[in-house]
Design a protein around this motif. Structure first.
Motif, PDB file in Angstrom:
ATOM      1  N   TYR A 234       0.826  -1.206   0.000  1.00 51.38           N
ATOM      2  CA  TYR A 234       0.000   0.000   0.000  1.00 51.38           C
ATOM      3  C   TYR A 234       0.865   1.262   0.000  1.00 51.38           C
ATOM      4  N   HIS A 249      -5.295   1.398  -5.268  1.00 51.98           N
ATOM      5  CA  HIS A 249      -4.420   0.253  -5.020  1.00 51.98           C
ATOM      6  C   HIS A 249      -5.204  -1.031  -5.215  1.00 51.98           C
ATOM      7  N   ASP A 251      -5.386  -4.827  -4.295  1.00 47.42           N
ATOM      8  CA  ASP A 251      -4.924  -5.779  -3.292  1.00 47.42           C
ATOM      9  C   ASP A 251      -5.267  -7.185  -3.778  1.00 47.42           C
ATOM     10  N   PRO A 254      -6.504  -9.817  -0.305  1.00 53.20           N
ATOM     11  CA  PRO A 254      -7.266  -9.011   0.658  1.00 53.20           C
ATOM     12  C   PRO A 254      -7.604  -9.739   1.950  1.00 53.20           C
ATOM     13  N   ILE A 258      -7.817  -5.541   4.371  1.00 58.09           N
ATOM     14  CA  ILE A 258      -7.780  -4.351   3.520  1.00 58.09           C
ATOM     15  C   ILE A 258      -7.567  -3.132   4.402  1.00 58.09           C
ATOM     16  N   ARG A 261      -7.633   3.530   3.699  1.00 59.52           N
ATOM     17  CA  ARG A 261      -6.834   4.518   3.001  1.00 59.52           C
ATOM     18  C   ARG A 261      -7.729   5.597   2.399  1.00 59.52           C
ATOM     19  N   VAL A 265      -9.428   1.198  -2.800  1.00 58.59           N
ATOM     20  CA  VAL A 265      -8.757  -0.102  -2.789  1.00 58.59           C
ATOM     21  C   VAL A 265      -9.617  -1.068  -3.593  1.00 58.59           C
TER      22      VAL A 265
END
Length: 296
Positions: A234, A249, A251, A254, A258, A261, A265
Motif C-alpha cells: 500500500y 491500489h 490488493d 485481501p 484491507i 486509506r 482499494v
C-alpha cells in the motif's frame, strides 16, 4: 522519447500479482502479453519489489524480452525495496545500481547464512542473489504450514544474532536499539520469506525513485494503479496519493486485511495472487482500447 501522453501508470509488486508465490515464476501467459501491450501504449511500468535484480532478470525481464518488448517504452525495476535499481529496455536490463549504505553488515549476514545452513536448510534457503538486504526464503518443496513453523523459530534466532552484534533492530512489536539508541534495521515477515533490511527501505521510497526515472522520458500520467499482495505494498499508493496523483491500489491478497486509506482499494472478486494480477492487466488492455494482446 517524444512527449506523448500516457493514459495510465503502473507500479507492480512481483511476487503475488505477477509471479506465482508457489512456483516463483510467471505462470499466466496473458500477464506477459498484456505487460508488453501496455508498455507499447507508453504506460510507465515499474516493478517495485523486494526481490533481487537477478531474480527479476531471470523471471520477469527475460520472458518479456523473449516475447518482444517494444523499443520505445518506459519500464523500470526497483529491487530490494529501494536498495537496487535499473532501467529495462527491449534488450534487457540496463546498468544495475546498488545503494551499499543500507546493506546489513557482512559479519551479520554471514552468521545468518550459517544459521540457515546448519539449522534450517530442510525448510528454507539463504538468497545469495541479494545485494544489500538479507532474505531467507521458503523452499518450494516444503509445505507452507511447515515452513511457517520453522520461520518463527528462525526469526527469533536471527533477532538474537543481530542483538549480539550490537545492531538496533525492530522485530514485530519488539524493538532493541543500538548503543546510540538508534534502530536502523528490521526483520520483515512475508508468507514465503523473511527479509532483514534497513528501515530506510520500503515501497514508498522505491515508488518515488521509479517516478523520477519515468519523468525523464516524458509527462507522467495523472492516473495510477499500484498492485500488491502485502500490506507494505500500500505504500506505493500512499506515495502517489501524497504526491497528488489519482491513484487506487489493487490488493491481490485481501484476506490479510484491507487497509483503510484515503484512496480507493480494489479487489478482483474472488481471484487472488497472479490470477487477480492477470485479470487486472487484462481489464486495462481492454479499457484503454489497445490492440489484441501479443501472443506468447
Amino acid at each position: 522519447m517524444p512527449e506523448i501522453s500516457s493514459p495510465l501508470g503502473l507500479l507492480l509488486d512481483v511476487d503475488g500479482p505477477i509471479a506465482s508465490p508457489d512456483t516463483r515464476t510467471i505462470n499466466t501467459p496473458s500477464i506477459i502479453a498484456d505487460l508488453i501491450t501496455l508498455a507499447g501504449a507508453n504506460v510507465p511500468i515499474g516493478f517495485i519489489t523486494g526481490r533481487s535484480a537477478q531474480f527479476i532478470s531471470e523471471q520477469v525481464v527475460t520472458p518479456l524480452v523473449t516475447a518482444g518488448l517494444p523499443s520505445r517504452m518506459r519500464m523500470y525495476g526497483v529491487c530490494e525495496k529501494g536498495a537496487v535499481w535499473f532501467p529495462i529496455t527491449d534488450a534487457g536490463m540496463g546498468d544495475v545500481v546498488v545503494d551499499d549504505s543500507v546493506a546489513l553488515p557482512a559479519a551479520v549476514a554471514g552468521r545468518i547464512r550459517a544459521l540457515v545452513a546448519t539449522d534450517y536448510a530442510d525448510t528454507m534457503f539463504f538468497d545469495e542473489t541479494k545485494l544489500a538486504m538479507v532474505s531467507v526464503e521458503q523452499r518450494t518443496d516444503v509445505d507452507r504450514a511447515v515452513y511457517h513453523a520453522a520461520q518463527a523459530s528462525f526469526e527469533a534466532a536471527a533477532y538474537a544474532i543481530m542483538i549480539e552484534h550490537g545492531l538496533g533492530v525492530r522485530f514485530g512489536d519488539t524493538v532493541s536499539p543500538d548503543a546510540n539508541r538508534a534502530v536502523p534495521f528490521r526483520i520483515d515477515t512475508t508468507i514465503i520469506s523473511t527479509d532483514i533490511e534497513s528501515v530506510d527501505l520500503d515501497k514508498d521510497h522505491a515508488a518515488e525513485r521509479a517516478l523520477a526515472f519515468f519523468a525523464q522520458g516524458g509527462p507522467l500520467p495523472r492516473l495510477w494503479r499500484s498492485v500488491g499482495d502485502s500490506r507494505s505494498d500500500y505504500l506505493m499508493a500512499d506515495h502517489l496519493h501524497a504526491a497528488g496523483y489519482d491513484v487506487a491500489h489493487v490488493d491481490v491478497r485481501p484476506a490479510d486485511g484491507i487497509l483503510d486509506r484515503p484512496y480507493r482499494v480494489i479487489v478482483e472478486g474472488d481471484l487472488i495472487h497472479d490470477e487477480a494480477g492477470a485479470a487486472f492487466l487484462g481489464y486495462w488492455v481492454k479499457k484503454l482500447g489497445l490492440a489484441e494482446a501479443v501472443s506468447v
